[in-house]
Write a protein that holds these residues in place. Sequence first.
Motif, PDB file in Angstrom:
ATOM      1  N   GLY A  15      32.288  51.507  36.244  1.00 47.53           N
ATOM      2  CA  GLY A  15      32.411  50.291  35.567  1.00 47.53           C
ATOM      3  C   GLY A  15      33.875  49.088  35.926  1.00 47.53           C
ATOM      4  O   GLY A  15      33.510  48.477  35.164  1.00 47.53           O
TER       5      GLY A  15
ATOM      6  N   GLY B 286      32.780  41.546  36.050  1.00 46.52           N
ATOM      7  CA  GLY B 286      33.228  42.464  34.955  1.00 46.52           C
ATOM      8  C   GLY B 286      34.260  42.319  33.635  1.00 46.52           C
ATOM      9  O   GLY B 286      34.971  42.516  33.300  1.00 46.52           O
TER      10      GLY B 286
ATOM     11  N   GLY C 197      32.903  40.744  31.395  1.00 48.30           N
ATOM     12  CA  GLY C 197      32.304  41.361  29.683  1.00 48.30           C
ATOM     13  C   GLY C 197      32.001  40.336  28.517  1.00 48.30           C
ATOM     14  O   GLY C 197      32.481  40.239  28.074  1.00 48.30           O
TER      15      GLY C 197
ATOM     16  N   PRO D 183      30.833  37.842  26.103  1.00 45.51           N
ATOM     17  CA  PRO D 183      30.326  38.160  25.142  1.00 45.51           C
ATOM     18  C   PRO D 183      28.737  37.202  24.875  1.00 45.51           C
ATOM     19  O   PRO D 183      29.380  35.787  25.265  1.00 45.51           O
ATOM     20  CB  PRO D 183      31.240  38.543  23.906  1.00 45.51           C
ATOM     21  CG  PRO D 183      31.970  37.621  23.957  1.00 45.51           C
ATOM     22  CD  PRO D 183      32.552  37.471  25.431  1.00 45.51           C
TER      23      PRO D 183
ATOM     24  N   THR E 269      37.547  45.220  35.157  1.00 50.15           N
ATOM     25  CA  THR E 269      36.512  45.501  33.748  1.00 50.15           C
ATOM     26  C   THR E 269      37.748  45.433  32.924  1.00 50.15           C
ATOM     27  O   THR E 269      39.222  45.190  32.986  1.00 50.15           O
ATOM     28  CB  THR E 269      36.417  47.505  34.412  1.00 50.15           C
ATOM     29  OG1 THR E 269      35.828  47.586  32.897  1.00 50.15           O
ATOM     30  CG2 THR E 269      38.116  48.185  34.467  1.00 50.15           C
TER      31      THR E 269
ATOM     32  N   VAL F 158      36.559  43.468  28.264  1.00 51.46           N
ATOM     33  CA  VAL F 158      35.922  43.090  27.722  1.00 51.46           C
ATOM     34  C   VAL F 158      36.474  41.485  26.708  1.00 51.46           C
ATOM     35  O   VAL F 158      37.585  41.029  27.249  1.00 51.46           O
ATOM     36  CB  VAL F 158      35.975  44.010  26.297  1.00 51.46           C
ATOM     37  CG1 VAL F 158      35.376  44.866  26.660  1.00 51.46           C
ATOM     38  CG2 VAL F 158      37.387  44.469  25.506  1.00 51.46           C
TER      39      VAL F 158
ATOM     40  N   THR G 287      41.207  38.908  25.189  1.00 57.53           N
ATOM     41  CA  THR G 287      40.539  38.802  26.391  1.00 57.53           C
ATOM     42  C   THR G 287      41.516  40.815  26.919  1.00 57.53           C
ATOM     43  O   THR G 287      42.480  40.355  26.557  1.00 57.53           O
ATOM     44  CB  THR G 287      40.655  38.116  27.749  1.00 57.53           C
ATOM     45  OG1 THR G 287      42.288  37.795  27.956  1.00 57.53           O
ATOM     46  CG2 THR G 287      40.473  36.781  27.257  1.00 57.53           C
TER      47      THR G 287
ATOM     48  N   HIS H 272      41.685  43.230  30.212  1.00 55.72           N
ATOM     49  CA  HIS H 272      40.790  43.560  31.590  1.00 55.72           C
ATOM     50  C   HIS H 272      42.199  44.199  32.004  1.00 55.72           C
ATOM     51  O   HIS H 272      43.447  43.976  32.817  1.00 55.72           O
ATOM     52  CB  HIS H 272      40.380  42.292  32.086  1.00 55.72           C
ATOM     53  CG  HIS H 272      39.717  41.306  31.330  1.00 55.72           C
ATOM     54  ND1 HIS H 272      39.554  40.529  31.165  1.00 55.72           N
ATOM     55  CD2 HIS H 272      38.299  41.451  31.223  1.00 55.72           C
ATOM     56  CE1 HIS H 272      38.747  39.818  30.128  1.00 55.72           C
ATOM     57  NE2 HIS H 272      37.389  40.750  30.633  1.00 55.72           N
TER      58      HIS H 272
END
Length: 352
Positions: free
Chosen positions: A133, A140, A142, A144, A235, A237, A252, A254
């Motif tokens: 992951g 990393g 993520g 959107p 890793t 989002v 965020t 992370h």
Amino acid sequence: MGDPREPPEGTPDGGSGNEDEYRSVVFDESFVRAARIQELSAIERLGGHHPRAVRARIGFGPLGSLPRQAVALLLLVAMAFAAAVYFGVSSPRRLAAAPTGNQLTVSMLALSPSSAVTPVADFRNPFAALPAGYADGPAGFGVPAAAATAHFTKIEVTRALEVAEHYLTVADLSPAVLTQGETAEVRALLTPGEQAQYDESMNNPQDDQHHAATGWVVRFDPGQVALATDVVKVTGVMAFAEADSGTLQVTTDHTFVYALRAAGTENPLVVSLFSVRRDLRMEFDRTDLGAGRLRLVDAAEQSGPTSCSAQLADHLQPVLAAKAPGPAPAAPSPVDPADHTHPAWQLCGTLR
């Protein structure tokens, strides 16, 4: 001969023979325009539609004596001013005054190691033991896919995500910021209303929830810590939503993993991993989007392995591995909620 200016019958008795005696009954133009009645024109009289030879004039007070063009111009100016006031007050997209003061709020949690810190098994591949992951750097994040919201276009959302991604790259991944004390590039991404708070945080860091340098960026003391590699594993989002009709919000969350070694040594055999979780909330109005800047509103951070007694406002303080295994660290101290000698936000946990 008589004066040619005199009438043939002579000057009337008691008269001067000139126009002076009529001066008191001569009406100037302003008097005529101010009259409350107006004689019909010849065309109007011939039309026969008016039973009277005069009409009443509509009273406009002082404006009644102005030419029609001037009155029309004044009405247009008044209507334009009223429209500007209405749209300036009612429009949801009007720009608010730039906020100032202490906007960023920081909370930090030190994660104490549960056992002695040991070096990675293979210094040439320090991240081999990480679970699946994690990715290298920005891969990393993520990020959107952008989409329009109720009050922001897809282009504006895309711009906000780009600025947020740039901020994370500079503040959490750049070697110049991590271990070389660079501050200008991060500052350039903040709104002018936050730059004073940022400057104070960098020049005089304090653990007061508003002026911790490590709330804005990840950084280590270059006299104690060096990067074993410039690669940072990441890793997490990102998400976006509207805070209100004029504010777009990007959040965020992370986890960053750094490969570190002690400063002042080139021994590559002793490399430690250090983890930092950063949960950030950023806000943008349309002025911010146009300038490519953001307001960092909240930063919640967990970092370890570190000591519960470490001062984290200026630099993060990793517990590094040694050549020989060291003693097990002390467990986090119990917290007495009645002890007001320590700030309530100073927390410590155990790193798993």
